[in-house]
Design an enzyme around this catalytic site. Structure first.
Site, PDB file in Angstrom:
ATOM      1  N   CYS A  81       0.837  -1.201   0.000  1.00 33.65           N
ATOM      2  CA  CYS A  81       0.000   0.000   0.000  1.00 33.65           C
ATOM      3  C   CYS A  81       0.872   1.251   0.000  1.00 33.65           C
ATOM      4  CB  CYS A  81      -0.921   0.020   1.218  1.00 33.65           C
ATOM      5  SG  CYS A  81      -1.928   1.532   1.285  1.00 33.65           S
TER       6      CYS A  81
ATOM      7  N   CYS B 121      -6.151   5.816  -3.398  1.00 35.57           N
ATOM      8  CA  CYS B 121      -5.314   4.615  -3.431  1.00 35.57           C
ATOM      9  C   CYS B 121      -3.945   4.967  -4.002  1.00 35.57           C
ATOM     10  CB  CYS B 121      -5.985   3.534  -4.268  1.00 35.57           C
ATOM     11  SG  CYS B 121      -5.052   1.980  -4.338  1.00 35.57           S
TER      12      CYS B 121
END
Length: 265
Positions: free
Chosen positions: A70, A204
């Site tokens: 991430c 994101c």
């Protein structure tokens, strides 16, 4: 059932709310703890990471709830390390699941910004999705992302993508970046296999990386800059290429951190 107390910090990178668990947690407990935190409406968290001691020579290590990679969590943990160590501005080496090397993060605590050098994607392939067509899929260690131009961001469409992905790939996590190219706008949806969670995320980081990789395919030499708009805000990104090869991709922007909190689970 006995409850345990945990120290946490809540990070807000472009509203991709991420909870960091500061106390030591065994890996087999990640799933249950993450599930409890994600279900706690006080946080509205989209993901959970567990802070660990570095093992690759970095400054700080973060293990995500499903072993995924991430980008937003990476740049956020860099900011947290800077706060804990009174670094007003400078570089922090971040280790994170899904990356085989520490990632350099440039933090500016006064302006609350953090920019990270992202992993270089392995390649772009194509994937056939029943009922929707053929799409580019960007392969990144720890997560794959489909770039879905001109497709409605619905649960029904996401399930079609999910079926196609797991018929073709064995991956910890994947995302669909529902992309409006005219507006440079993505609606990110991410599935993490180990926790069996799907979130239509506010933003994101790795999805931004994938989108910029896709947009920069034709660049041979030089730098392209993008501001990728998302439901929770904008993530700035730059791609650097030489002789058609990606040398560096960065993502960055504002990261807000809570004070240290204590929760009981």
């Amino acid at each position: 059932m006995q409850k345990n107390k945990y120290n946490i910090v809540v990070a807000n990178p472009a509203n991709n709310i991420t909870v960091f668990v500061l106390d030591y947690v065994e890996k087999e407990d990640y799933k249950d703890i993450a599930k409890n935190i994600l279900e706690n409406t006080d946080f509205n968290a989209e993901q959970v990471g567990f802070v660990k001691e570095p093992i690759m020579g970095g400054d700080v290590r973060l293990e995500m709830m499903g072993g995924e990679f991430c980008g937003n969590a990476s740049r956020s943990i860099g900011m947290l390390f800077a706060r804990q160590n009174n670094i007003e501005s400078g570089n922090v080496l971040v280790e994170i699941t899904g990356s085989d090397r520490p990632l350099n993060t440039k933090v500016d605590f006064e302006n609350e910004t953090s920019e990270i050098d992202m992993p270089i994607p392995k390649r772009i392939e194509s994937i056939n999705v029943s009922g929707l067509g053929k799409f580019p899929i960007v392969l990144i260690d720890g997560i794959n992302h489909i770039i879905a131009e001109s497709v409605d961001a619905t649960d029904e469409n996401f399930e079609k993508f999910k079926k196609a992905v797991y018929e073709n790939y064995d991956i910890e996590a994947f995302g669909v970046m529902f992309f409006d190219k005219e507006k440079n706008y993505i609606t990110p949806a991410v599935y993490v296999k180990d926790t069996d969670t799907t979130f239509f995320e506010s933003s994101c980081g790795s999805g931004t990386l994938a989108t910029v990789t896709y947009l920069g395919q034709d660049l041979k030499d030089g730098v392209l800059k993008f501001d990728i708009k998302q439901p929770g805000g904008t993530i700035a990104s730059q791609i650097y290429k030489e002789n058609g090869e990606i040398k560096k991709i960065t993502i960055g922007g504002v990261v807000k951190l809570s004070d240290k909190l204590e929760i009981e689970l």
